[in-house]
Design an enzyme around this catalytic site. Structure first.
Site, PDB file in Angstrom:
ATOM      1  CB  SER A   1      38.152  43.083  37.882  1.00 38.56           C
ATOM      2  OG  SER A   1      39.112  42.386  37.647  1.00 38.56           O
TER       3      SER A   1
ATOM      4  CD  GLU B   1      46.036  44.151  47.426  1.00 36.21           C
ATOM      5  OE1 GLU B   1      44.785  44.472  47.340  1.00 36.21           O
ATOM      6  OE2 GLU B   1      46.695  43.226  47.018  1.00 36.21           O
TER       7      GLU B   1
ATOM      8  CE  LYS C   1      45.029  41.671  49.792  1.00 36.01           C
ATOM      9  NZ  LYS C   1      43.676  41.144  49.529  1.00 36.01           N
TER      10      LYS C   1
ATOM     11  CG  ASP D   1      38.812  42.083  45.877  1.00 38.96           C
ATOM     12  OD1 ASP D   1      39.269  40.953  45.962  1.00 38.96           O
ATOM     13  OD2 ASP D   1      39.276  43.278  45.806  1.00 38.96           O
TER      14      ASP D   1
END
Ligand code: 13P
Length: 336
Positions: free
Chosen positions: A24, A175, A217, A22
């Site tokens: 960015s 997270e 996480k 994921d």
């Protein structure tokens, strides 16, 4: 709630973990710069397709975290990426935070943005096939930081996100990342990580988040990367598990560590050492970005001819980390 718990448990099924793909726009550009590949919508799509179509990955990978651009992209055969994953039995997820920004009146500290409009964005991601979500808070360690102010506003935002995710029917991955940049000791990393986990679970509780339907996480508890004397694998494993046992309720189904810039081998060895400490209240698994992808990116170099080699490199890391969930991983396997 039963559905949330089932998804959370499937994500930490034995022998499997999560691929964090994921990155960015800015982060993937940094990764591509390092291998001399220009970051365009199509190179990003081709790279993610390579990962998502690796045969055999589903044996070791339970879920993949996608970025907003990626969840809308398709394979070269025209299948939307979430469907490509679902067909193999891999659960698609989505990163929903909008990045860490400077925290007001707190030099050097950060807070993660992205809460405004999040309910509406969740509704769209559900339509696009996401079953779980991720939000990352970033806590740097430095001279006089982090402040309690930074820890608590970051924890508050994580819990607001987690409540909205569950309302939308998605499993939140929470997270709180304490960064390991700097020359701090493992004791300092322990103290900050413990404070942050305490703040996170206080806020999650106050904001009515169902612990059975979420995953944590966290960072591992390491010495700072520039510390003169760095703790070894066993000490890291013991400190990390102790910190979790003191701060994470047993109702949480699983812990999925981030790799946070550790070498691929260290990330695997630490996971194995923690699992070797014996049964814990929660599953101890992985949600690695760099530690699963770095060798694949190196092998790929943007050349379609290198796709099989890149897929083999990714599969190897997935297999070794899957094995580190139990007694299966041995350092000699690194050389195979
Ligand atoms: P790393 O494993 O590269 O730290 O990435 C995991 C992640 O998703 C960070 O948000």
């Amino acid at each position: 709630m039963a559905d949330l718990e089932a998804v959370a448990r499937a994500l930490v099924a034995p022998g499997k973990g999560i691929l964090a793909a994921d990155e960015s726009g800015g982060t993937i550009e940094k990764r591509f710069d390092a291998i001399g590949v220009e970051s365009t919508e199509d190179t990003r799509r081709a790279y993610r397709e390579l990962l998502f179509t690796t045969e055999g990955a589903a044996e070791h990978i339970s879920g993949v975290i996608l970025f907003d651009e990626t969840i809308r992209q398709r394979s070269s055969e025209g299948t939307p990426f979430p469907e490509v994953l679902e067909r193999q039995g891999i659960i698609p997820g989505i990163k929903v935070d909008r990045g860490a920004k400077a925290l007001a009146l707190a030099p050097g500290e950060k807070v993660t943005e992205g809460l405004d409009g999040l309910r509406e964005r969740f509704a769209e991601y559900v339509e696009l096939g996401a079953k779980f979500a991720k939000w990352r808070a970033v806590i740097p360690i430095g001279d006089g930081i982090p402040s309690e102010y930074c820890l608590w506003v970051s924890a508050h935002a994580l819990a607001r996100y987690a409540a909205l995710a569950q309302e939308a029917g998605l499993v939140p991955i929470v997270e709180p990342e304490v960064l390991m940049d700097g020359d701090h000791s493992i004791e300092r990393a322990y103290h900050v990580t413990a404070r942050m986990q305490h703040a996170v679970f206080t806020e999650l509780h106050d904001q009515r988040v169902a612990l059975e339907g979420m995953l944590l996480k966290p960072n591992m508890v390491l010495s700072g990367y520039e510390a003169r004397e760095r703790a070894g694998v066993e000490e890291v494993a013991r400190a990390t598990v102790k910190c979790l046992r003191h701060n994470v309720p047993a109702a949480v189904p699983g812990i999925v560590f981030l790799s946070g810039g550790q070498s691929d081998e260290d990330a695997t060895a630490h996971l194995k050492a923690m699992n070797a400490l014996g049964p814990q209240p929660w599953e101890l698994s992985f949600s690695y970005g760099r530690a699963l992808q770095a060798p694949a990116q190196k092998a790929w170099q943007g050349d379609p001819a290198n796709v099989p080699a890149a897929q083999a490199a990714y599969l190897k890391r997935a297999r070794l980390n899957g094995a580190a969930r139990s007694a299966g991983y041995r350092a000699v396997d690194e050389t195979r």
